[in-house]
Design a protein around this motif. Structure first.
Motif, PDB file in Angstrom:
ATOM      1  N   MET A  55      51.802  45.493  45.685  1.00 31.71           N
ATOM      2  CA  MET A  55      52.342  45.872  44.367  1.00 31.71           C
ATOM      3  C   MET A  55      51.201  46.363  43.464  1.00 31.71           C
ATOM      4  N   LYS A  56      51.442  47.495  42.801  1.00 34.05           N
ATOM      5  CA  LYS A  56      50.400  48.037  41.918  1.00 34.05           C
ATOM      6  C   LYS A  56      50.501  47.369  40.555  1.00 34.05           C
ATOM      7  N   ARG A  57      49.493  46.540  40.270  1.00 35.32           N
ATOM      8  CA  ARG A  57      49.546  45.726  39.060  1.00 35.32           C
ATOM      9  C   ARG A  57      48.465  46.111  38.066  1.00 35.32           C
ATOM     10  N   ILE A  58      48.782  45.871  36.797  1.00 35.40           N
ATOM     11  CA  ILE A  58      47.781  46.000  35.743  1.00 35.40           C
ATOM     12  C   ILE A  58      47.721  44.676  34.989  1.00 35.40           C
ATOM     13  N   LEU A  59      46.518  44.136  34.855  1.00 38.67           N
ATOM     14  CA  LEU A  59      46.328  42.936  34.039  1.00 38.67           C
ATOM     15  C   LEU A  59      45.838  43.355  32.660  1.00 38.67           C
ATOM     16  N   VAL A  60      46.399  42.717  31.646  1.00 38.36           N
ATOM     17  CA  VAL A  60      46.023  43.048  30.265  1.00 38.36           C
ATOM     18  C   VAL A  60      45.604  41.769  29.545  1.00 38.36           C
ATOM     19  N   GLY A  61      44.498  41.814  28.837  1.00 36.29           N
ATOM     20  CA  GLY A  61      44.047  40.667  28.043  1.00 36.29           C
ATOM     21  C   GLY A  61      44.763  40.639  26.706  1.00 36.29           C
ATOM     22  N   ILE A  62      45.274  39.467  26.348  1.00 38.12           N
ATOM     23  CA  ILE A  62      45.968  39.315  25.062  1.00 38.12           C
ATOM     24  C   ILE A  62      45.319  38.142  24.337  1.00 38.12           C
ATOM     25  N   LYS A  63      44.411  38.432  23.431  1.00 30.21           N
ATOM     26  CA  LYS A  63      43.762  37.344  22.704  1.00 30.21           C
ATOM     27  C   LYS A  63      44.464  37.113  21.378  1.00 30.21           C
ATOM     28  N   ARG A  64      44.698  35.838  21.079  1.00 33.24           N
ATOM     29  CA  ARG A  64      45.303  35.451  19.797  1.00 33.24           C
ATOM     30  C   ARG A  64      44.178  35.360  18.771  1.00 33.24           C
ATOM     31  N   VAL A  65      44.286  36.145  17.703  1.00 35.34           N
ATOM     32  CA  VAL A  65      43.226  36.165  16.677  1.00 35.34           C
ATOM     33  C   VAL A  65      43.855  36.138  15.280  1.00 35.34           C
ATOM     34  N   VAL A  66      43.045  35.837  14.283  1.00 36.70           N
ATOM     35  CA  VAL A  66      43.493  35.939  12.896  1.00 36.70           C
ATOM     36  C   VAL A  66      43.871  37.393  12.637  1.00 36.70           C
ATOM     37  N   ASP A  67      45.030  37.616  12.039  1.00 36.30           N
ATOM     38  CA  ASP A  67      45.530  38.967  11.806  1.00 36.30           C
ATOM     39  C   ASP A  67      44.498  39.802  11.033  1.00 36.30           C
ATOM     40  N   TYR A  68      44.418  41.075  11.377  1.00 37.12           N
ATOM     41  CA  TYR A  68      43.347  41.893  10.798  1.00 37.12           C
ATOM     42  C   TYR A  68      43.490  42.097   9.293  1.00 37.12           C
ATOM     43  N   ASN A  69      44.687  41.839   8.755  1.00 34.34           N
ATOM     44  CA  ASN A  69      44.877  41.991   7.309  1.00 34.34           C
ATOM     45  C   ASN A  69      44.451  40.771   6.494  1.00 34.34           C
ATOM     46  N   ARG A 110      43.565  36.500  42.376  1.00 35.52           N
ATOM     47  CA  ARG A 110      44.915  36.088  42.741  1.00 35.52           C
ATOM     48  C   ARG A 110      45.894  37.261  42.720  1.00 35.52           C
ATOM     49  N   GLU A 111      45.791  38.107  41.702  1.00 37.75           N
ATOM     50  CA  GLU A 111      46.801  39.145  41.491  1.00 37.75           C
ATOM     51  C   GLU A 111      46.441  40.495  42.107  1.00 37.75           C
ATOM     52  N   GLN A 112      45.166  40.695  42.423  1.00 35.43           N
ATOM     53  CA  GLN A 112      44.702  41.951  43.049  1.00 35.43           C
ATOM     54  C   GLN A 112      45.173  43.204  42.303  1.00 35.43           C
ATOM     55  N   PRO A 113      44.844  43.309  41.024  1.00 37.18           N
ATOM     56  CA  PRO A 113      45.321  44.460  40.245  1.00 37.18           C
ATOM     57  C   PRO A 113      44.572  45.753  40.577  1.00 37.18           C
ATOM     58  N   MET A 114      45.210  46.888  40.244  1.00 38.46           N
ATOM     59  CA  MET A 114      44.532  48.190  40.352  1.00 38.46           C
ATOM     60  C   MET A 114      43.695  48.462  39.100  1.00 38.46           C
ATOM     61  N   LEU A 115      44.098  47.834  37.992  1.00 41.38           N
ATOM     62  CA  LEU A 115      43.397  48.029  36.725  1.00 41.38           C
ATOM     63  C   LEU A 115      43.430  46.731  35.936  1.00 41.38           C
ATOM     64  N   VAL A 116      42.341  46.477  35.209  1.00 41.31           N
ATOM     65  CA  VAL A 116      42.368  45.447  34.175  1.00 41.31           C
ATOM     66  C   VAL A 116      42.056  46.179  32.873  1.00 41.31           C
ATOM     67  N   ILE A 117      42.931  46.035  31.893  1.00 46.24           N
ATOM     68  CA  ILE A 117      42.675  46.699  30.609  1.00 46.24           C
ATOM     69  C   ILE A 117      42.493  45.625  29.539  1.00 46.24           C
ATOM     70  N   LEU A 118      41.323  45.637  28.914  1.00 43.53           N
ATOM     71  CA  LEU A 118      41.017  44.694  27.838  1.00 43.53           C
ATOM     72  C   LEU A 118      40.715  45.488  26.580  1.00 43.53           C
ATOM     73  N   GLY A 119      40.632  44.782  25.458  1.00 40.71           N
ATOM     74  CA  GLY A 119      40.213  45.432  24.219  1.00 40.71           C
ATOM     75  C   GLY A 119      38.723  45.661  24.215  1.00 40.71           C
ATOM     76  N   LYS A 120      38.255  46.616  23.410  1.00 40.95           N
ATOM     77  CA  LYS A 120      36.801  46.810  23.377  1.00 40.95           C
ATOM     78  C   LYS A 120      36.118  45.673  22.638  1.00 40.95           C
ATOM     79  N   GLN A 121      36.836  45.007  21.750  1.00 36.62           N
ATOM     80  CA  GLN A 121      36.280  43.810  21.141  1.00 36.62           C
ATOM     81  C   GLN A 121      37.401  42.965  20.583  1.00 36.62           C
ATOM     82  N   ALA A 122      37.140  41.675  20.505  1.00 36.49           N
ATOM     83  CA  ALA A 122      38.061  40.777  19.816  1.00 36.49           C
ATOM     84  C   ALA A 122      37.615  40.749  18.364  1.00 36.49           C
ATOM     85  N   ILE A 123      38.552  40.921  17.426  1.00 36.75           N
ATOM     86  CA  ILE A 123      38.125  41.088  16.032  1.00 36.75           C
ATOM     87  C   ILE A 123      37.808  39.765  15.346  1.00 36.75           C
TER      88      ILE A 123
END
Ligand SMILES: Cc1cc2nc3c(=O)[nH]c(=O)nc-3n(C[C@H](O)[C@H](O)[C@H](O)COP(=O)(O)OP(=O)(O)OC[C@H]3O[C@@H](n4cnc5c(N)ncnc54)[C@H](O)[C@@H]3O)c2cc1C
Ligand SMILES: Nc1ncnc2c1ncn2[C@@H]1O[C@H](COP(=O)(O)O)[C@@H](O)[C@H]1O
Lengths: 253, 313
Positions: free
Chosen positions: A1-15, A112-125
């Motif tokens: 299966m062609k998978r993409i892993l994405v990082g989702i960090k919980r942060v203080v809202d940018y506003n 474990r997941e053997q993804p084709m891509l991992v997409i993360l943010g360029k920085q956590a704010i």
């Protein structure tokens, strides 16, 4: 299966204008609005578009954090992620992992997941580290294309345009690879109410950090939080002539 | 004693001023010995510039055709192979350094301190977090190897006057084939560089169009200034991405920063906190930019900017 892993960090809202705790031990988070790191929303949007074009089959949202991060993962599922994984740590400053540790955790999930891509943010704010994607790519011994503003996939190759100080740079990387997102990569979609209902039924797996067997002991310690030096409020001038005269007097023009 | 390795940023011909700022940062550690490593296809010219920096004790060069374009996947294993003996490995917090240094840190198993604004001791550093709205003091245990990026706006560039020996080295590593350089847009060379300019004229969403944004270039020409932009102006296509100033753009410290039609969002202000003098021109008296401006002028930029240009002629 062609998978993409994405990082989702919980942060203080940018506003939110953050406030320091009086004892300098951290910032006030009680009652403060928390959100998905804006760059991670962009990462998720890109993954969803790749899946919608048929170039991937499954998008997995991953967060490392306290149980509260389930909220952000539910939002990611509502945006369109197929499933989510929370690697649960303690809460507060003690629970927060350094980039070296976060990348080591992500590597476990990559294995474990053997993804084709991992997409993360360029920085956590929150910590503004801008490290995790690069570290993961090194530990995984795979290519990195950071600060991406355009991603084109063809077969097993990604052509990525990066925002660099000189302007735009284009790299070609073999998959699997790690990408990190810049702001202009895309505009994330809004979540619609029916999607929020649907997201409640999507799988969200919770893995205790300890169950992964990854060394995550901190190598750095934050001693103190201080407010930044404040600039003095200046003077108002009434017109262009007064402004130019003032700058002239200071030897600036 | 601290042994500090600085990874030189360059374009094949010129050493980037960010490198000389790393030297100043490193020199804050009493008794530190500073080595600069130049990885290039043909490193001689850049190495000579690094060797001339005051405070540099040694320059290492790595000549390899694979180093023609700086790509982290190639540079990191070479630097990591040379870095074993060093206590600190630093690079500038430019897109070059931000891309590269964490990959080196990972190969060394070393923690990275990003955007170092002060080195208090070999184990204690200060850096901004939350878009510069808090400054943290970070500590590592004694003897832990540290990687870092240096916040260039916090340091002046080291001057010349050095005469360090230059030695060619060949790290024993195999380089990957999974990453290929395709192209880079040529930097416009006829204007002062945004990151090092003494004066910067910066435009925001209020400029309304790429055509409108030309007002910024006209004023900048009068002042010999570099041009910057807010994210909104870049997103809207009025200005190219390399002009963005702020948390996710360039962090700059000019003597004079003129913000025109920019509201002053937190993320923008992060990029200009170290500017010596800030001027704001905005038609909204309540715009947050006025809270940090040394000189504020309320009014319509389309009237005011041509007047300023005229007064400067
Ligand atoms: C994760 C993240 C990162 C970000 N990074 C950055 C960054 O690096 N840099 C950055 O700049 N932003 C960044 N932003 C965006 C930031 O939050 C603001 O949206 C942006 O800075 C607004 O740009 P602006 O001031 O040009 O536009 P606006 O906020 O729309 O302000 C325009 C201003 O122009 C004034 N104006 C309008 N017409 C006139 C006129 N005729 N004469 C005079 N004044 C006029 C208005 O009063 C207003 O104050 C980031 C946002 C996020 C979420
Ligand atoms: N705790 C975390 N949970 C999920 N993703 C993370 C976490 N920490 C870092 N990341 C990812 O790594 C990116 C860069 O983070 P940083 O290196 O901390 O600036 C973020 O935008 C995320 O995509």
């Amino acid at each position: 299966m062609k998978r993409i892993l994405v990082g989702i960090k919980r942060v203080v809202d940018y506003n939110v204008r953050i406030r320091l705790k009086p004892d300098g031990s951290g910032i006030v988070t009680d009652g403060v609005k928390m959100s998905i790191n804006p760059f991670d929303e962009i990462a998720l949007e890109e993954a969803l578009r790749i899946r919608e074009r048929g170039a991937a089959e499954e998008v997995i949202a991953i967060s490392i954090g306290s149980g509260d991060a389930q909220q952000q993962l539910r939002t990611a599922l509502a945006m369109g992620a197929d499933r989510a994984i929370l690697v649960e740590t303690g809460s507060g400053t003690e629970g927060a992992l350094e980039p070296l540790a976060a990348a080591a955790v992500l590597l476990k999930l990559v294995e474990r997941e053997q993804p084709m891509l991992v997409i993360l943010g360029k920085q956590a704010i929150d910590d503004d580290n801008s490290q995790t994607g690069q570290i993961l790519a090194a530990l995984w011994d795979r290519p990195q294309a950071t600060f991406a503003s355009k991603v084109e996939l063809s077969g097993t190759v990604a052509r990525v345009t990066r925002e660099v100080d000189a302007g735009l740079e284009t790299l070609e990387v073999d998959l699997p690879a790690v990408l990190t997102t810049d702001l202009r990569l895309n505009e994330p979609r809004y979540v619609k109410l029916p999607d929020i209902m649907k997201a409640k039924k999507k799988p969200l797996e919770v893995l205790p950090l300890a169950s992964l067997g990854v060394a995550t002991a901190a190598k750095t310690r934050v001693v103190r939080f201080d407010p930044p030096p404040q600039r003095q409020k200046g003077v108002m001038v009434k017109d262009a002539a007064e402004l130019v005269a003032a700058l002239h007097a200071k030897g600036l023009v | 004693m601290s042994r500090i390795l600085i990874v030189a940023e360059h374009d094949g011909t010129h050493l980037n001023p960010g490198t000389a700022k790393c030297v100043t940062c490193a020199a804050a550690l009493a008794g530190a010995s500073v080595t600069v490593v130049v990885l290039a296809q043909e490193p001689a010219a850049v190495a000579a510039q690094a060797a001339a920096l005051a405070g540099v004790a040694q320059v290492l060069t790595v000549a390899n055709p694979a180093n023609e374009h700086p790509m982290a996947a190639f540079l990191a294993p070479q630097v990591a192979a040379l870095a074993k003996e060093f206590s600190h490995v630093l690079g500038p917090a430019t897109t070059f350094g931000k891309d590269l240094m964490p990959r080196i840190a990972a190969l060394l198993g070393a923690p990275q301190i990003s955007e170092i604004m002060a080195i208090e001791s070999a184990t204690r550093f200060r850096r901004p977090v939350y878009a510069g709205n808090a400054i943290v003091t970070v500590e590592v245990a004694a003897g832990v190897q540290v990687a870092g990026t240096v916040r260039t706006a916090s340091f002046v560039a080291a001057g010349n006057g050095g005469n360090a020996p230059i030695a060619a080295v060949t790290p024993a590593v195999t380089l990957p084939s999974h990453t290929r350089f395709v192209s880079v847009s040529a930097a416009s060379s006829d204007r002062p560089d945004l990151q090092t300019a003494r004066r910067v004229v910066s435009g925001g969403r209020a400029l309304g169009s790429a055509e409108g944004f030309k007002l910024m270039f006209a004023l900048a020409d009068k002042l010999g200034a570099a041009v910057g932009a807010s994210r909104a102006a870049v997103d809207a296509g009025y200005a190219p991405n390399e002009l963005q100033v702020g948390q996710t753009g360039k962090i700059i410290a000019p003597e004079l920063y003129i913000a025109i039609g920019i509201s002053g969002a937190i993320q923008h202000l992060t990029g200009i906190k170290d500017a010596r003098t800030i001027v704001a021109i905005n038609k909204d008296a309540e715009a947050p930019i006025f809270e940090v401006a040394d000189f504020g002028l309320i009014g319509d930029l389309f009237e005011i900017v041509p007047q300023i240009s005229k007064l400067l002629s």
